[in-house]
Design an enzyme around this catalytic site. Structure first.
Site, PDB file in Angstrom:
ATOM      1  N   ASP A   1       0.834  -1.193   0.000  1.00  0.00           N
ATOM      2  CA  ASP A   1       0.000   0.000   0.000  1.00  0.00           C
ATOM      3  C   ASP A   1       0.874   1.250   0.000  1.00  0.00           C
ATOM      4  OD1 ASP A   1      -2.334  -1.475   0.100  1.00  0.00           O
ATOM      5  OD2 ASP A   1      -2.442  -1.445   2.296  1.00  0.00           O
TER       6      ASP A   1
ATOM      7  N   TYR B   1       6.514  -8.406   8.739  1.00  0.00           N
ATOM      8  CA  TYR B   1       6.204  -6.977   8.817  1.00  0.00           C
ATOM      9  C   TYR B   1       6.424  -6.479  10.242  1.00  0.00           C
ATOM     10  CZ  TYR B   1       3.454  -7.583   4.468  1.00  0.00           C
ATOM     11  OH  TYR B   1       3.040  -7.863   3.193  1.00  0.00           O
TER      12      TYR B   1
ATOM     13  N   ASP C   1      -6.697   1.564   7.805  1.00  0.00           N
ATOM     14  CA  ASP C   1      -5.383   2.170   8.023  1.00  0.00           C
ATOM     15  C   ASP C   1      -5.558   3.677   8.147  1.00  0.00           C
ATOM     16  OD1 ASP C   1      -5.582   3.227   5.427  1.00  0.00           O
ATOM     17  OD2 ASP C   1      -4.285   1.704   4.544  1.00  0.00           O
TER      18      ASP C   1
ATOM     19  N   ARG D   1      -3.552  -4.901   7.765  1.00  0.00           N
ATOM     20  CA  ARG D   1      -4.534  -3.928   8.264  1.00  0.00           C
ATOM     21  C   ARG D   1      -5.815  -4.611   8.721  1.00  0.00           C
ATOM     22  NH1 ARG D   1      -6.902  -1.460   2.998  1.00  0.00           N
ATOM     23  NH2 ARG D   1      -5.752  -2.590   1.381  1.00  0.00           N
TER      24      ARG D   1
END
Length: 309
Positions: free
Chosen positions: A46, A74, A88, A189
């Site tokens: 993203d 992550y 998000d 997310r």
């Protein structure tokens, strides 16, 4: 693409994607830097996210379909107490129940239920197609999109730090730094959203950084600004054979096996039942093919080296 520069060699270029760039933006810039249009990426990040974005250059674009399925690491920050349209920080706040009663112990207990094999409902604002249209297009045009849950694996979900605070609108929030290891297709997310829901509140991501894709980590990644500073010079492309060794299990072939694969023939599998591609190398180290060894005889998924006489 017209360029006086020599095209970059076949291989992988690992970029540390900057914030506010789309993955497509990075590909477009890398095509110019590599002096070739044959550049693609393995797994979208993203715009808000940073970190490891794996690009295939030249023939290595044929690795990307198989690399997309690799697991990923992550680091992220989850804001508990507020939910957003996009799950998000880029989306508008849609709920703000607050997180004044939450603490780190409660969060650590809740992440247990989101670890392992889970059924995850992807974020509605995602690139998943619904009747031929991207889900995010439908949501942003006012539709109420309900995506079905799908199986994913969260093999690691660790709370690193939790900080109580106040959002700009006055809502009491808890910002939680986490580290996760997830299977392909997992939305971090959505994990933030589900963590908030599991705690009786709401949640969304405020930061996301991808630190690993398969065998490639931030140590292999080059900031885009550094690559642009080297424009006109050779790009730090990981050569095709080296890239395959870094990202897939490997198998050494004898000359007869290498020749057979080059002719499109099958060879005996070394590990029948294995899932996922295996990189097969000729005696001289050349990448011959990616193999499917699920059955007693292995077949080529992608062949790179032609048969030699």
């Amino acid at each position: 693409m017209r360029s006086s520069a020599e095209p970059a060699p076949d291989g992988l270029l690992v970029v540390d994607k900057p914030q506010d760039w789309t993955s497509h933006d990075v590909v477009a810039r890398s095509r110019r830097l590599c002096a070739t249009r044959k550049v693609g990426h393995a797994g979208t990040l993203d715009p808000m996210a940073t970190g490891v974005l794996v690009l295939g250059v030249g023939r290595a674009t044929r690795l990307l379909t198989h690399l997309v399925g690799a697991d990923k690491d992550y680091t992220a920050t989850v804001r508990l107490g507020q939910g957003t349209l996009t799950d998000d920080a880029e989306g508008e706040v849609t709920m703000a129940p607050g997180a004044g009663s939450l603490d780190r112990a409660a969060v650590e207990a809740a992440v247990v239920g989101l670890t392992g094999a889970v059924e995850q409902v992807p974020s509605a604002v995602s690139a998943i197609k619904v009747d031929g249209r991207r889900s995010y297009h439908r949501v942003r045009s006012g539709e109420d999109v309900q995506l079905p849950a799908r199986p994913v694996t969260v093999s690691r979900f660790v709370v690193v730090e939790a900080r109580a605070g106040t959002a700009p609108d006055g809502t009491a929030v808890l910002d939680v730094d986490v580290e996760v290891t997830v299977s392909s297709g997992t939305y971090v997310r959505a994990l933030a959203r589900d963590l908030g829901a599991a705690l009786g509140s709401a949640g969304h991501l405020t930061a996301l950084r991808r630190t690993r894709v398969g065998g490639l980590t931030l140590a292999d990644a080059h900031p885009l600004a550094d690559l642009e500073a080297r424009q006109g010079e050779p790009m730090p492309v990981l050569p095709l054979a080296e890239a395959a060794r870094a990202t897939f299990p490997s198998r050494s072939l004898d000359a007869d096996e290498a020749r057979a694969l080059g002719y499109g023939q099958r060879i005996p599998s070394l590990s029948p039942g294995r899932t996922g591609p295996v990189a097969a190398f000729a005696p001289d180290g050349t990448l011959v093919a990616l193999l499917d060894e699920a059955r007693p005889t292995a077949r080529s998924l992608v062949t790179f080296a032609p048969a030699s006489s």
